[in-house]
Design a protein around this motif. Structure first.
Motif, PDB file in Angstrom:
ATOM      1  N   LEU A  59     149.339 -38.137 -25.255  1.00 39.21           N
ATOM      2  CA  LEU A  59     150.216 -38.142 -23.640  1.00 39.21           C
ATOM      3  C   LEU A  59     150.208 -39.114 -23.229  1.00 39.21           C
ATOM      4  CD1 LEU A  59     148.363 -34.686 -22.667  1.00 39.21           C
ATOM      5  CD2 LEU A  59     150.809 -35.141 -23.149  1.00 39.21           C
ATOM      6  N   GLY A  60     149.043 -40.098 -23.434  1.00 41.33           N
ATOM      7  CA  GLY A  60     148.912 -41.481 -22.843  1.00 41.33           C
ATOM      8  C   GLY A  60     149.857 -42.393 -23.241  1.00 41.33           C
ATOM      9  N   LYS A  61     150.284 -42.361 -24.514  1.00 41.22           N
ATOM     10  CA  LYS A  61     151.472 -43.055 -25.236  1.00 41.22           C
ATOM     11  C   LYS A  61     152.764 -42.593 -24.402  1.00 41.22           C
ATOM     12  CE  LYS A  61     148.898 -45.549 -28.222  1.00 41.22           C
ATOM     13  NZ  LYS A  61     147.518 -44.979 -27.953  1.00 41.22           N
ATOM     14  N   LEU A  62     152.956 -41.218 -24.473  1.00 40.33           N
ATOM     15  CA  LEU A  62     154.117 -41.017 -23.955  1.00 40.33           C
ATOM     16  C   LEU A  62     154.537 -41.360 -22.575  1.00 40.33           C
ATOM     17  CD1 LEU A  62     154.553 -37.164 -25.153  1.00 40.33           C
ATOM     18  CD2 LEU A  62     155.683 -39.155 -26.074  1.00 40.33           C
ATOM     19  N   LEU A  63     153.407 -40.893 -21.667  1.00 44.61           N
ATOM     20  CA  LEU A  63     153.513 -41.511 -20.308  1.00 44.61           C
ATOM     21  C   LEU A  63     153.604 -42.915 -20.112  1.00 44.61           C
ATOM     22  CD1 LEU A  63     150.860 -39.366 -19.032  1.00 44.61           C
ATOM     23  CD2 LEU A  63     153.170 -39.272 -18.186  1.00 44.61           C
TER      24      LEU A  63
END
Length: 104
Positions: A59-63
């Motif tokens: 999720l962090g990478k997507l954001l």
């Protein structure tokens, strides 16, 4: 991580990860997305049809990627979520307020 890439036109690409996104492979997804952006595509859609789970590192990478793409007038979207786990997680954190999510 196997990631399929389908180029739709000079601006838009569909990226389809073929496994779950977690700490062990989220960096590979991020690097692939950055590479696609550097090739000049500014509309990137991630097809979650083969993804059953995603952890906080994913999720962090997507954001982070969404933020970088938006700074260059691009758009990241997510489509074809099959996993109820992912749907519930995205609803819980209200990801649709940040990233365009197509429920179809």
């Amino acid at each position: 991580m196997e990631i399929n890439k389908n180029i739709l036109n000079e601006n838009k690409v569909i990226v389809s990860p073929q496994e779950n996104i977690d700490f062990a492979n989220s960096n590979e997804l991020k690097e692939e997305l950055i590479s696609i952006k550097e090739e000049g595509y500014n509309q990137i859609e991630i097809d979650f049809g083969e993804v059953n789970s995603i952890d906080s590192s994913g999720l962090g990478k997507l954001l982070l990627f969404h933020k970088r793409l938006k700074e260059k007038d691009g758009e990241l979207s997510i489509k074809n979520i099959q996993s109820d786990y992912i749907k519930n997680m995205f609803d819980m954190i209200k990801l649709n307020k940040v990233i365009k999510i197509d429920e179809k």
